[in-house]
Design a protein around this motif. Structure first.
Motif: not given
Length: 443
Positions: A325-333
């Motif tokens: 999930a960290v991959y999308y956490n970086q790009r979403l906030g």
């Protein structure tokens, strides 16, 4: 007899690249240099970077936290790192578009497709960027090793127990992510793509000279071999050149994702080139049927890209595993939301806009609509690669002026080489066995 007349008039076409066209391409390069210079000045002056340091430390929890700090501390100055990352970003994008021209040709051969003969030479010309792109890729990778600006796994001691940089997860991937094997793979991928592009081009030109069906059948065999090899090398190239930027993270769908982005961008490039040629008096037999089929391919593969995007996102979101999930956490906030707007823009320009723009039959047959959608797709998928690469390399220190400038330089250079190759042979294959079918194609 009428058919022969049509063929003779179609095969007489040779593109002449005017001084005006060359000036346009050179102007793109010069404009790119100017924007790049402005970006470098802005980076030197530190404009807009006041909160970057705080944003970088507020990155998504746990993902390469030490790595990001270490790389930022030991890496190149921000401006130089951005230049290196941007060169890699734009070159990976254009190398992908370039090889898609060969993939396109190969698919048409193995499918015994006749309608696409009219745009075959455009696809052949796209591979003109492969050799300079390969050289740039090897050089940029070599330069990036000086300060480990692109790939964190190249840091000294990162795979050695007891080292201050030791990372157990990355060390577990040392059998694959090691410099000799990595460089060998890069050379093999690019070598295969260059060889088969040249082989198919040579067979096509020999067919023009000698006629007959022998070259066509030989091309089918070569194309089939290439497609098998490309299926493997394109996925592995995506892992190596893009996914290994985020060394801890992985996705089993990533090869398909990168290919989908390359593929639809390549089709948009072929379509846009065909339209510009038609509007400048060439490809006189390019009709609404050809445009319609090209439009259908862009429409369909924009949906395919979205399918792969959503499948990857949905599975990671639903599982909610921290290491994924960290991959999308970086790009979403992450980094104070520096990439959040681009995340949603990416979906709009690469799916919503092409989907609505090309939904109707008439839209796929209108040059002006196709041109707008083609340009949007190319810009959109360049930004897609931006979103794949920047969070894992620049963290919160990203920007756009340097990146846009380098993109314009690459675009102008690509067009110079592509049009030169396009002008070096008849625009329509002289003696292709399916030429007559393409001349009278309609849907």
């Amino acid at each position: 007899m009428a058919t022969l007349t049509h063929q003779e008039s179609a095969t007489a076409e040779h593109v002449v690249i005017t001084d005006g066209a060359r000036k346009t391409f050179i102007t793109m390069i010069v404009a790119g240099i100017v924007v790049l210079a402005l970006g470098l000045v802005a980076a030197f002056m530190g404009w807009g970077e006041e909160h970057h340091a705080a944003a970088g430390h507020a990155a998504a929890a746990g993902h390469d936290a030490g790595a990001g700090a270490s790389a930022h501390h030991h890496g190149s100055p921000n401006w130089l790192k951005r230049v290196i990352v941007s060169l890699w970003h734009s070159n990976v994008f254009f190398v992908g578009i370039s090889v898609v021209g060969t993939v396109w040709m190969a698919i048409q051969y193995v499918a015994y497709a006749g309608w696409s003969v009219m745009v075959k030479r455009i696809a052949e010309a796209f591979s003109a960027w492969l050799i300079p792109g390969a050289i740039i890729m090897v050089v940029v990778f070599g330069v990036s090793l000086l300060n480990h600006d692109l790939f964190h796994w190249t840091m000294p001691g990162i795979m050695e127990k007891g080292s201050e940089n030791y990372d157990a997860i990355i060390a577990g991937k040392s059998g694959f992510l090691n410099l000799p094997f990595y460089v060998a793979r890069m050379v093999i991928y690019l070598g295969i793509w260059i060889y088969f592009s040249k082989r198919l081009r040579d067979l096509s030109l020999a067919e023009d000279l000698n006629g007959g069906t022998a070259y066509f059948h030989k091309s089918i065999t070569v194309a089939a071999m290439f497609l098998v090899l490309f299926a493997v090398t394109s996925s592995m190239a995506a892992w190596d050149w893009v996914m290994s930027v985020d060394t801890h993270w992985f996705s089993t769908m990533f090869g398909w994702y990168v290919f989908a982005s390359w593929w639809v961008s390549g089709i948009a490039g072929i379509t846009l080139t065909a339209i510009f040629l038609r509007q400048n008096g060439y490809l006189r037999f390019l009709n609404e049927g050809h445009l319609h089929d090209l439009g259908k391919l862009m429409f369909g593969f924009s949906i395919f890209w979205t399918y792969v995007w959503f499948a990857q996102f949905m599975l990671i979101w639903y599982a909610n595993l921290p290491e994924e999930a960290v991959y999308y956490n970086q790009r979403l906030g992450g980094w104070e939301g520096r990439y959040t707007w681009m995340f949603f823009f990416n979906i709009f320009i690469n799916f919503v806009f092409p989907f609505l723009g090309l939904m109707t039959r008439d839209a796929k047959r209108q040059m002006i609509i196709l041109k707008i959608v083609c340009i949007a797709i190319i810009v959109g998928h360049w930004s897609d690669f931006y979103l794949m690469l920047m969070p894992g390399t620049m963290k919160g220190d990203n920007g756009f002026l340097i990146e846009i400038g380098i993109f314009a330089i690459f675009a102008g250079s690509f067009l110079l080489l592509m049009t030169r190759r396009l002008a070096s042979a008849p625009l329509v294959p002289l003696k292709h066995p399916f030429l007559d079918e393409s001349l009278h194609h309609n849907t």
